[in-house]
Every structure is written in C-alpha cells, then in structure tokens.
Design an enzyme around this catalytic site. Structure first.
Site, PDB file in Angstrom:
ATOM      1  N   TYR A  56       0.850  -1.202   0.000  1.00  0.00           N
ATOM      2  CA  TYR A  56       0.000   0.000   0.000  1.00  0.00           C
ATOM      3  C   TYR A  56       0.877   1.240   0.000  1.00  0.00           C
ATOM      4  O   TYR A  56       1.898   1.278   0.681  1.00  0.00           O
ATOM      5  CB  TYR A  56      -0.884   0.033   1.256  1.00  0.00           C
ATOM      6  N   GLU A  58      -0.511   4.954  -0.399  1.00  0.00           N
ATOM      7  CA  GLU A  58      -1.230   6.214  -0.609  1.00  0.00           C
ATOM      8  C   GLU A  58      -0.277   7.399  -0.477  1.00  0.00           C
ATOM      9  O   GLU A  58       0.545   7.444   0.441  1.00  0.00           O
ATOM     10  CB  GLU A  58      -2.347   6.393   0.431  1.00  0.00           C
ATOM     11  N   ASP A 202      -7.426  13.849 -24.699  1.00  0.00           N
ATOM     12  CA  ASP A 202      -7.506  12.440 -24.313  1.00  0.00           C
ATOM     13  C   ASP A 202      -6.887  11.646 -25.460  1.00  0.00           C
ATOM     14  O   ASP A 202      -7.522  11.401 -26.484  1.00  0.00           O
ATOM     15  CB  ASP A 202      -8.971  12.047 -24.091  1.00  0.00           C
ATOM     16  N   THR A 228      -4.702   6.374 -21.405  1.00  0.00           N
ATOM     17  CA  THR A 228      -4.501   5.032 -20.863  1.00  0.00           C
ATOM     18  C   THR A 228      -3.109   4.594 -21.293  1.00  0.00           C
ATOM     19  O   THR A 228      -2.469   5.223 -22.140  1.00  0.00           O
ATOM     20  CB  THR A 228      -5.554   4.041 -21.396  1.00  0.00           C
ATOM     21  N   LYS A 231      -3.033   0.827 -24.750  1.00  0.00           N
ATOM     22  CA  LYS A 231      -3.474   0.734 -26.156  1.00  0.00           C
ATOM     23  C   LYS A 231      -2.230   0.779 -27.052  1.00  0.00           C
ATOM     24  O   LYS A 231      -1.409  -0.116 -26.955  1.00  0.00           O
ATOM     25  CB  LYS A 231      -4.493   1.838 -26.438  1.00  0.00           C
ATOM     26  N   ARG A 237      -2.685  -2.355 -18.193  1.00  0.00           N
ATOM     27  CA  ARG A 237      -3.938  -1.595 -18.117  1.00  0.00           C
ATOM     28  C   ARG A 237      -3.816  -0.561 -17.001  1.00  0.00           C
ATOM     29  O   ARG A 237      -3.764  -0.907 -15.817  1.00  0.00           O
ATOM     30  CB  ARG A 237      -5.117  -2.525 -17.841  1.00  0.00           C
TER      31      ARG A 237
HETATM   32  N1  DSN Z   1     -12.864   1.072 -24.312  1.00  0.00           N
HETATM   33  C1  DSN Z   1     -11.948   1.945 -25.016  1.00  0.00           C
HETATM   34  C2  DSN Z   1     -11.938   1.665 -26.474  1.00  0.00           C
HETATM   35  O1  DSN Z   1     -12.133   0.518 -26.843  1.00  0.00           O
HETATM   36  O2  DSN Z   1     -11.716   2.556 -27.265  1.00  0.00           O
HETATM   37  C3  DSN Z   1     -12.236   3.345 -24.723  1.00  0.00           C
HETATM   38  O3  DSN Z   1     -12.409   3.523 -23.379  1.00  0.00           O
END
Ligand code: DSN
Length: 422
Positions: A56, A58, A202, A228, A231, A237
C-alpha cells in the site's frame, strides 16, 4: 495445458488456470483487430506480476501515508520521469487506475457539478467520459457535444469554435475512441483560449503513436493530457495524467486523495517498463508501422468496396460503415469473431441504428503490428474481412470456418509474449 507456464496457478486453482490457458490459445490463434487492444512485452508482463502487488502506498513519492516505501518510491519516481521525458511535459501522474478514473480526476481538478463541459459526441467517435449523458460526467456536469461533418467525416473546427464561444465550457475534451484522422491540437488550443476553457487532450488511443512520432503531440498546446497506457502505448492496463506545472497540484490532489486510494504499484512498474520501451528506436519503427499497416488495410478495404468513415485513416484505426451492405455492424462483428477476426461493432457518425446494434465495425492495427504483420499482409486481411462480411450476409458458416483456419495458420507464424507456441 500450460501448467509449465503457470505452475502455481494450475496447482492451486486449475479451473481458473484453464480459463487463462484458453485465453492464451484464443489470443494466439486469432487476428485481434480491436484498435484499443495490444500485446504487452514479456518485460511488461513480468513487471505487472511482481510483489509490488503486496504494498500500500497512498500519497506520492517522498510523501506517503504508509512506511516501507523505499522501493515503491523509486518505481513511481522512475515512471514519472520516463513519462515526462517521453511526452515532453512538466508533470506526470501515473496513478489513475484507468482512462475513466483519469478523466474523472480532471473534472474534479477543474470543474464543479453542474458546470458546462464540452467533448465529442460518443456516436461521432468521442468517449463516454467526455460529458456523454449516460456517464457520470454527463449527469453531474452539463455536457455539450460537437461532432464531425456529414459529408467528410472530419471535425469541423469552425463549428467547434462556435459552440465553445456560445457555451464557454469549463473543460473542452479533444480526442476520442473512433477517430481515424489526425487531431489538430493547435486548432483546439486556439478555440480553448478564446473560450477561456481548460483544454484536455484524451490521447488514449494514439499515445503510442505520439511517443513514436507517428502523430503530432499535444504537449505545449493543451493544459492536460489524459491517456490510458495499454493501447498503442503497449503497457499494462492503467492510465496517466500529464500537465503543465501550473496544474500539477490540482491534478495530483484530484487523483489522490480526491478520487482514488492506494496506487496499483505493480501496474506502475509495468508502466515504467512500457515507457522505457516506448523511448527506444524500435518503438518509433513500431508506431510508424502501425500507421503504414492501417493505411494499407484501409486501401485494400476500399478496393474491395467498403465504405470507410472519412474515406480512410491517418492513424491506427479504421471505421467501416456497413450501411450500404446487407449486414449491420453487430451481425458482421459476430461473424468475424467466428472467423477468428476479433473486432467491435461501433456506431458511425449520424448512425440511423442504435449503439447496441449499430451500422459500423471498428478495426485497427496495433495488435497485428506487434505480432510482426506488415503492409504486404493487409490485402489478405482485407480479403478475410470481405469474405466474412459476405458470409455473414448469406449465413455461410463454412466460409467463416475456412477463414478461421487460414487466420490461425498465418498467426502461428507470428508469436507474441505470453502466448503458447503452435
Ligand atoms: N474502451 C476503449 C476503447 O475501446 O476505445 C475506450 O475507453
């Protein structure tokens, strides 16, 4: 199978282990075209499954609410420094659990419930968290939405400016989940400045392309970059928020203690590794190959009579509009899945159908590029898609089975980390 790859898991929980093994086989044998998915490296896989899980922490490096942070602080500080270096930003927060909490933290940092916020409409290619109605961001805030032009499928920046000046939103989001074209961050920046809005890019979908120099960077144009990490960036993730120094305190305070508790340290480690990998020349080559493959696939699909939103792609993503075919998006997506080609059904701009049964199929090239497929393979991929969509319209299951066998055969020659070899 796979007891040797996961011996403890197989011994302790064979039922669960069998699900993991089945997923490994599925990922190995199929062509994964969902544009938001990828394959992490062996190093990222290892880092994400370490004893950092047990801690942990924080707070932030040097300012924690728990002791024993000697190593965790180093891990998080390393991830932060790498994010700053890779994206050329003043400040990075690597703790958001994923994209939606990251975006929610931006609201918490800059807006109050009821404030007006602006983003691209979900059916036009935006994201739920950009103020769309069914999301908390669209019910706790007053979301106003822009879209794309009906004839070109491109963002109309004059219309965005008009809306922004009429609404004077607290936040403007640019970026989305089904945008096949380059985002003009400078144009958004000038609109946000005129409207007196905080501008958030974003870049979840294109972060890896930005890191690899295959898409212009929002750094220097926007107040906050949200992404994120799993991707095109090819990490675990998770998510990151990056910003100018003037916003650093507000962002950090919003993530913790505003929204989250303890960071997922094993994920932070995986992010640090992914950022290191993304700084290598091989990742620059990867990012450019993702785009080259997408352009080659788009050209091959157009040759086969498919209608693509905006007529093609500048990035990793292609949005196929099936309104002119005999088969809607969901039927096509499920047939493609039976053919071993994994996609998602998706709305297209001005879709006459409903989001759960839309007219489009969204595909992309990050995963197949990670497995080493190149532009020369894209006509074959386009053929498989064309045959499968055609078979879906006719209910021709033998063709789907034949495509599935051909897909598995090709993919066997292109392994990925963590997947069983044929
Ligand atoms: N779920 C993502 C996507 O597939 O683009 C976006 O949050």
């Amino acid at each position: 199978m796979s007891a040797s790859r996961h011996p403890a898991l197989s011994a302790t929980d064979p039922e669960l282990a069998s699900f993991v093994a089945a997923e490994e086989v599925l990922q190995a044998q199929t062509l994964r075209l969902i544009p938001s998915e990828n394959y992490v490296s062996a190093a990222v896989l290892e880092a994400s499954g370490t004893v950092l899980q047990n801690k942990y922490s924080e707070g932030y490096p040097g300012r924690r609410y728990y002791e024993g942070q000697q190593n965790i602080d180093r891990v998080e500080a390393l991830a932060i420094e790498r994010a700053k270096g890779l994206f050329g930003v003043d400040h990075a927060n690597v703790q958001p659990y994923s994209g939606s909490p990251a975006n929610l933290a931006v609201y918490l940092a800059f807006a109050k419930p009821g404030d007006t916020v602006m983003g691209m409409a979900l059916p036009m290619g935006g994201h739920l968290t950009h103020g769309w109605g069914v999301s908390a961001t669209g019910s706790w805030f007053r979301g106003v939405q822009y879209g794309v032009q009906a004839d070109t499928g491109l963002i109309d920046y004059d219309a965005v400016r008009e809306l922004a000046l009429a609404e004077r939103p607290k936040l403007i989001f640019c970026g989305g989940t089904a945008l096949p074209r380059t985002i003009d961050f400078a144009a958004f920046a000038s609109i946000a400045e005129e409207a007196g809005s905080i501008l958030v890019a974003d870049v979840a979908h294109i972060a890896g392309l930005i890191a690899g120099g295959a898409h212009p960077s929002p750094a220097g144009h926007v107040d906050v970059i949200s992404t994120t990490t799993h991707k095109t960036l090819r990490g675990p993730r998770g998510a990151m928020l990056m910003c100018r120094e003037e916003h650093a305190k507000a962002i950090d305070k919003a993530v913790f203690p505003g929204l989250q508790g303890g960071p997922h340290n094993q994920t932070t480690a995986g992010i640090a590794v992914a950022l290191h990998e993304a700084a290598q020349p091989s990742f620059t080559a990867y990012a450019h190959a993702v785009v080259a493959n997408a352009k080659a696939l788009a050209a091959a699909l157009l040759e086969r009579g498919f209608d693509l939103v905006s007529g093609g792609t500048d990035n990793h993503l292609i949005l196929i509009d099936l309104t002119g075919k005999d088969v809607p998006g969901k039927v096509a997506a499920k047939a493609l899945d039976r053919a071993g080609i994994v996609v998602n059904y998706n709305t297209v701009p001005f879709d006459p159908r409903k989001p759960f049964d839309p007219s489009g199929v969204r595909i992309g090239t990050p995963s197949l590029t990670s497995r080493g497929l190149s532009a020369e393979h894209m006509p074959v991929v386009a053929d498989w898609i064309a045959r499968s969509v055609d078979a879906a319209a006719k209910g021709d299951e033998p063709t789907l089975a034949a495509v599935r066998a051909e897909v598995a055969d090709l993919m066997a020659a292109f392994p990925a980390p963590g997947l069983p070899l044929p």
